[in-house]
Write a protein that holds these residues in place. Sequence first.
Motif, PDB file in Angstrom:
ATOM      1  N   MET A   1      -6.424   5.484  -5.726  1.00  0.00           N
ATOM      2  CA  MET A   1      -6.554   5.160  -7.145  1.00  0.00           C
ATOM      3  C   MET A   1      -6.106   3.724  -7.419  1.00  0.00           C
ATOM      4  O   MET A   1      -6.630   3.070  -8.314  1.00  0.00           O
ATOM      5  N   SER A   2      -5.134   3.219  -6.662  1.00  0.00           N
ATOM      6  CA  SER A   2      -4.677   1.838  -6.864  1.00  0.00           C
ATOM      7  C   SER A   2      -5.785   0.845  -6.508  1.00  0.00           C
ATOM      8  O   SER A   2      -5.976  -0.160  -7.201  1.00  0.00           O
ATOM      9  N   TYR A   3      -6.501   1.111  -5.426  1.00  0.00           N
ATOM     10  CA  TYR A   3      -7.635   0.255  -5.061  1.00  0.00           C
ATOM     11  C   TYR A   3      -8.676   0.258  -6.171  1.00  0.00           C
ATOM     12  O   TYR A   3      -9.216  -0.787  -6.547  1.00  0.00           O
ATOM     13  N   PHE A   4      -8.996   1.433  -6.688  1.00  0.00           N
ATOM     14  CA  PHE A   4     -10.009   1.531  -7.737  1.00  0.00           C
ATOM     15  C   PHE A   4      -9.566   0.784  -8.994  1.00  0.00           C
ATOM     16  O   PHE A   4     -10.360   0.102  -9.651  1.00  0.00           O
ATOM     17  N   ILE A   6      -7.443  -1.781  -9.335  1.00  0.00           N
ATOM     18  CA  ILE A   6      -7.510  -3.232  -9.157  1.00  0.00           C
ATOM     19  C   ILE A   6      -8.963  -3.685  -9.098  1.00  0.00           C
ATOM     20  O   ILE A   6      -9.332  -4.737  -9.639  1.00  0.00           O
ATOM     21  N   ALA A   7      -9.814  -2.902  -8.458  1.00  0.00           N
ATOM     22  CA  ALA A   7     -11.222  -3.278  -8.334  1.00  0.00           C
ATOM     23  C   ALA A   7     -11.893  -3.388  -9.701  1.00  0.00           C
ATOM     24  O   ALA A   7     -12.582  -4.379  -9.983  1.00  0.00           O
ATOM     25  N   VAL A   8     -11.716  -2.391 -10.561  1.00  0.00           N
ATOM     26  CA  VAL A   8     -12.391  -2.448 -11.863  1.00  0.00           C
ATOM     27  C   VAL A   8     -11.803  -3.554 -12.739  1.00  0.00           C
ATOM     28  O   VAL A   8     -12.504  -4.130 -13.577  1.00  0.00           O
ATOM     29  N   GLY A  44     -12.834  -8.908  -4.790  1.00  0.00           N
ATOM     30  CA  GLY A  44     -11.991  -8.207  -5.754  1.00  0.00           C
ATOM     31  C   GLY A  44     -12.580  -6.900  -6.232  1.00  0.00           C
ATOM     32  O   GLY A  44     -11.877  -5.879  -6.295  1.00  0.00           O
ATOM     33  N   TRP A  45     -13.866  -6.906  -6.553  1.00  0.00           N
ATOM     34  CA  TRP A  45     -14.502  -5.702  -7.081  1.00  0.00           C
ATOM     35  C   TRP A  45     -15.104  -4.840  -5.986  1.00  0.00           C
ATOM     36  O   TRP A  45     -14.630  -3.732  -5.702  1.00  0.00           O
ATOM     37  N   LEU A  46     -16.141  -5.336  -5.324  1.00  0.00           N
ATOM     38  CA  LEU A  46     -16.908  -4.481  -4.423  1.00  0.00           C
ATOM     39  C   LEU A  46     -16.117  -4.079  -3.176  1.00  0.00           C
ATOM     40  O   LEU A  46     -16.100  -2.908  -2.789  1.00  0.00           O
ATOM     41  N   SER A  47     -15.458  -5.042  -2.528  1.00  0.00           N
ATOM     42  CA  SER A  47     -14.739  -4.711  -1.293  1.00  0.00           C
ATOM     43  C   SER A  47     -13.511  -3.858  -1.568  1.00  0.00           C
ATOM     44  O   SER A  47     -13.198  -2.941  -0.795  1.00  0.00           O
ATOM     45  N   MET A  48     -12.783  -4.153  -2.643  1.00  0.00           N
ATOM     46  CA  MET A  48     -11.625  -3.320  -2.992  1.00  0.00           C
ATOM     47  C   MET A  48     -12.062  -1.879  -3.261  1.00  0.00           C
ATOM     48  O   MET A  48     -11.440  -0.917  -2.780  1.00  0.00           O
ATOM     49  N   ALA A  49     -13.117  -1.715  -4.057  1.00  0.00           N
ATOM     50  CA  ALA A  49     -13.600  -0.372  -4.360  1.00  0.00           C
ATOM     51  C   ALA A  49     -14.091   0.333  -3.104  1.00  0.00           C
ATOM     52  O   ALA A  49     -13.824   1.530  -2.898  1.00  0.00           O
TER      53      ALA A  49
END
Length: 437
Positions: A1-4, A6-8, A44-49
Amino acid sequence: MSYFAIAVAWLIAAEALMSFGFGFPAADLASPDTLVLVHIVCIGWLSMAMCGALFQFVPVLVGEPLFDERWEMPALALLTAGLATLLAGFLSLGGRLPVGLWLLPVGAALLAAGFALVVLDLGLTIWRARPPVGPAHFVFAGLIFLAATVTLGSVFAWSLSGHGGKALDAVLASAVPLHATAGLGGWLTLTAMGVSYRLLSMFMLAPEVDGRSSRLTLGLGAAAIGVAVAGGLLTVAAETGLPIVLGAAAALSLAALALYGRDVVRLYRNRRRRRLELNTRMAAYGIASLVAAALLGGALATTGSFAAHVGAFAFLVAFGWLSGLVLAKLYKIVAFLTWLETYGPAMGRVPTPRVQDLVAERRASKWFAVYFACVWGSTAALLVNQALVFRGINVVMLIATVGIVQELIRTRQLADVAAPLRLPDGTQAPRLLYSRN
C-alpha cells in the motif's frame, strides 16, 4: 500500500505539472523540464506502482513466498530518495536550482540500488520456483530490461553531469530512444502484459491462456526490445544501420502485440463471469489504447512523421495503455488486499461483505470514463500541436485522477461498506498507507 500511495502522489504531481505547462509540449522533448516530467511518470508513478503490485503478485504467480519481505521498505526509501535527487539534478541542469549537476549521478546511484533490491527480491522469488510458468516469464524478462534501463540511465546521468568522457557522451547523443524503449517497452509493457494475463483470467474466471501462445508472445516481444536496445547500441558504435534495426524491432513488436491482442480477446470471450466488473471493463480501454498506440506509431512511421509526433505516441502509451491498465487494476487490487486484511481472519466465523461490497462501481466508472476520454483528447491535441488545448484537457484529467484516487481511499476506509458488515467482531479497520501482514 505504501508503494501505491507514493505512486499515485507522483501521478497527480505529473498531471498538475502538465496542466501548468511544465515540460513537453510547452518545452522541447529533450529539455531538463521534460526530463523531470518523464521520470516522474516512468519512475515515480508507473515503476513504483508496478513494484508494489509485483511484491504482492509474484508470490501468487509462482506459488512461493517472497524471497525476503524485509527488502521492500529499503527499496522504497532508496527509490524515493533517488528520484527526488535525480529530479533536483535535472532542475539544476535547467537552471531552476543552484545545487549542482553532481546530483544526477548520486540520484542514479540511489535508484540503481533501489531497483537492484527489487530485481533481486523478485528475481530470486521466481528463480526459487523454477522453472517459472506462464506470466512469470514475462516478469522475469521485464526485470532484465529494468536492469538494462537503469544501466543506460546511469550512463546518461554521468554524461550529463560532465564526467562521462567521449564514449559516454556518444552514447548519450544517440541512445536516449533505446533507454526509453527498454523502460516503456521492456520493463513496463512486457511486465504489464504478463500480469494482465493472470489478473484478467483470475478476475473474469476465464481459462488461462495456453502456455505456448503466451511464450510465443513473450519471445517476439522480448526479441523486439532486445533487437532495439542491443542492436541500437551496436549501430551507435558503428555509426550506421540504426533505421534497419528499428524497423526489425517494430515488425517484431507488431507481431507480439497481435498475438497478445488475440489472447486477450479469447480471455474475454471464454470468461465464466458474464457481467464484467469495472476493473476488467476499464482494462479493456487500456488495452484498446495499446492497440491505438501501435496503429498510430505505424501510421506515423509510414508517413515519415514519427519524430515530429513522438511525444503524442509516448503520451498515449504512458497514460492510455500503462496508466490506464494500472489504475484499472489498482481499483481491484486495493479492494482485494483490503478485504483480505480486514475480513480474511474472520471469514467463516462471522458474516463478512464481498470484495465488491467495498467499492461503488457506478460512481467510480464516471471518473474512469472521463480519464480515458481526456487521454485520447490530449493525444489528439498533441498530434495537431495544440499545447493550450492539451493543458486544458489535462486539468480535467487531473480532476478525474483525483476522483479515482479518492475511490481508492474510500475503499481503504471501508466507507462504502454497509454498517452491519463494516467491522464485525474479530476484525480491525485497515491502515491507509500500509497493510498488516
